[in-house]
Design a protein around this motif. Sequence first.
Motif, PDB file in Angstrom:
ATOM      1  N   LYS A 161      52.964   7.282 -30.168  1.00 13.25           N
ATOM      2  CA  LYS A 161      51.687   6.755 -30.632  1.00 13.25           C
ATOM      3  C   LYS A 161      51.924   5.425 -31.319  1.00 13.25           C
ATOM      4  CE  LYS A 161      49.232  11.063 -31.126  1.00 13.25           C
ATOM      5  NZ  LYS A 161      48.509  11.957 -32.008  1.00 13.25           N
ATOM      6  N   GLY A 162      51.035   4.496 -31.078  1.00 18.26           N
ATOM      7  CA  GLY A 162      51.183   3.173 -31.654  1.00 18.26           C
ATOM      8  C   GLY A 162      50.794   3.130 -33.113  1.00 18.26           C
TER       9      GLY A 162
ATOM     10  N   LYS B  74      48.765   4.989 -27.103  1.00 18.69           N
ATOM     11  CA  LYS B  74      50.220   4.987 -26.914  1.00 18.69           C
ATOM     12  C   LYS B  74      50.764   3.562 -27.016  1.00 18.69           C
ATOM     13  CE  LYS B  74      50.689   9.262 -24.855  1.00 18.69           C
ATOM     14  NZ  LYS B  74      51.491  10.294 -25.325  1.00 18.69           N
ATOM     15  N   SER B  75      51.912   3.449 -27.634  1.00 20.05           N
ATOM     16  CA  SER B  75      52.553   2.156 -27.769  1.00 20.05           C
ATOM     17  C   SER B  75      52.809   1.548 -26.391  1.00 20.05           C
ATOM     18  CB  SER B  75      53.873   2.323 -28.514  1.00 20.05           C
ATOM     19  OG  SER B  75      54.479   1.076 -28.715  1.00 20.05           O
TER      20      SER B  75
ATOM     21  N   THR C 281      46.351  -4.745 -27.093  1.00 20.67           N
ATOM     22  CA  THR C 281      47.624  -4.064 -26.879  1.00 20.67           C
ATOM     23  C   THR C 281      47.949  -3.180 -28.068  1.00 20.67           C
ATOM     24  OG1 THR C 281      48.396  -6.024 -25.683  1.00 20.67           O
ATOM     25  CG2 THR C 281      50.057  -4.415 -26.334  1.00 20.67           C
ATOM     26  N   VAL C 282      48.336  -1.934 -27.783  1.00 21.56           N
ATOM     27  CA  VAL C 282      48.811  -1.037 -28.836  1.00 21.56           C
ATOM     28  C   VAL C 282      50.288  -1.321 -29.021  1.00 21.56           C
ATOM     29  CG1 VAL C 282      49.088   1.359 -29.555  1.00 21.56           C
ATOM     30  CG2 VAL C 282      47.090   0.699 -28.194  1.00 21.56           C
ATOM     31  N   THR C 283      50.698  -1.612 -30.258  1.00 19.46           N
ATOM     32  CA  THR C 283      52.080  -1.983 -30.531  1.00 19.46           C
ATOM     33  C   THR C 283      52.685  -1.072 -31.580  1.00 19.46           C
ATOM     34  OG1 THR C 283      51.402  -3.569 -32.220  1.00 19.46           O
ATOM     35  CG2 THR C 283      51.685  -4.410 -29.993  1.00 19.46           C
TER      36      THR C 283
ATOM     37  N   SER D  21      55.366   1.850 -33.275  1.00 21.18           N
ATOM     38  CA  SER D  21      55.458   3.293 -33.101  1.00 21.18           C
ATOM     39  C   SER D  21      55.331   3.931 -34.472  1.00 21.18           C
ATOM     40  CB  SER D  21      56.793   3.674 -32.481  1.00 21.18           C
ATOM     41  OG  SER D  21      56.861   5.072 -32.365  1.00 21.18           O
TER      42      SER D  21
END
Length: 127
Positions: A43-44, A101-102, A116-118, A120
């Motif tokens: 998960k981001g 999600k990352s 963008t998901v970055t 963790s």
Amino acid sequence: MTAAERVDRIKNGSPFNRLDIVFLGAVVLLVTVTLLLVYGGGKGASVEITTPTQKLTYPLDKDAEVDVEGKLTVVIKDGKVFVKDADCPDKVCERTGAVNKSGSVIACLPNGITVTVTGSSDFAEVG
């Protein structure tokens, strides 16, 4: 070789040869790697919104609604991010749905904007 001898040879022989086993192993390895790449991201921790003129970063764990240059409305809610409204004609970014999600990306190509998901958040923070 008679038909009976061929049947006996088939019955008593190995069902797989070495190349069959190598091929099967390669397929299993390929499927495993593909699944890890698709579903393995943690998960981001944050959301990065990139436009042609700026880059904005927001935490994924705090709910927010962000107006991006009057072209997109990005919503961060319950640890996920999605595009609520876009002024582009095709609305692909809206149909992408919520991601968390990352490495996940939502792109609005007509407007040149990416979400963008970055990071963790799988590990506890220290400090």
